[in-house]
Design a protein around this motif. Sequence first.
Motif, PDB file in Angstrom:
ATOM      1  N   GLU A  80       2.269  -0.508   3.732  1.00 15.17           N
ATOM      2  CA  GLU A  80       3.107   0.558   4.282  1.00 15.17           C
ATOM      3  C   GLU A  80       2.628   0.958   5.670  1.00 15.17           C
ATOM      4  O   GLU A  80       3.436   1.202   6.576  1.00 15.17           O
ATOM      5  N   GLU A  81       1.298   1.027   5.851  1.00 12.97           N
ATOM      6  CA  GLU A  81       0.754   1.354   7.167  1.00 12.97           C
ATOM      7  C   GLU A  81       1.105   0.264   8.185  1.00 12.97           C
ATOM      8  O   GLU A  81       1.510   0.565   9.318  1.00 12.97           O
ATOM      9  N   ARG A  83       3.632  -1.828   8.084  1.00 14.84           N
ATOM     10  CA  ARG A  83       5.065  -1.769   8.339  1.00 14.84           C
ATOM     11  C   ARG A  83       5.384  -0.652   9.327  1.00 14.84           C
ATOM     12  O   ARG A  83       6.192  -0.832  10.251  1.00 14.84           O
ATOM     13  N   GLU A  84       4.746   0.495   9.167  1.00 20.11           N
ATOM     14  CA  GLU A  84       4.980   1.629  10.074  1.00 20.11           C
ATOM     15  C   GLU A  84       4.537   1.283  11.495  1.00 20.11           C
ATOM     16  O   GLU A  84       5.235   1.600  12.466  1.00 20.11           O
ATOM     17  N   ARG A  87       7.079  -1.124  12.926  1.00 18.28           N
ATOM     18  CA  ARG A  87       8.330  -0.421  13.214  1.00 18.28           C
ATOM     19  C   ARG A  87       8.225   0.344  14.530  1.00 18.28           C
ATOM     20  O   ARG A  87       9.120   0.297  15.379  1.00 18.28           O
ATOM     21  N   LYS A  88       7.104   1.028  14.719  1.00 18.38           N
ATOM     22  CA  LYS A  88       6.893   1.772  15.969  1.00 18.38           C
ATOM     23  C   LYS A  88       6.811   0.823  17.158  1.00 18.38           C
ATOM     24  O   LYS A  88       7.343   1.112  18.233  1.00 18.38           O
TER      25      LYS A  88
END
Length: 99
Positions: A80-81, A83-84, A87-88
């Motif tokens: 999840e980290e 992916r974030e 994404r940024k």
Amino acid sequence: MKNYPPQFKADAVALYESRPDATIRSVAADLGINPETLRSWVRAAGVSRPRGRRTQEPGLPPAPLEAENAALRKKVRELEEEREILRKAAKYFAGETRW
């Protein structure tokens, strides 16, 4: 209000003490008395048990499924980290290429 003989009260409390997995409610149901009545007798006798959920002994290693669950949760957090971050980064670079 019913009056119970002292011997019955003592036996009821002893039964509760002798069954560590039993609840006051279950012992009272077995004896046919109100749970609050038994609870007051238990308190008067000074019997106490830990409250809340029973947990595993702290010295015992976690079961294989629990260990696998913990490892999988850790991996999910890492993904999840990542992916974030991606994404940024994609959002940043997409904004940079626009005129």
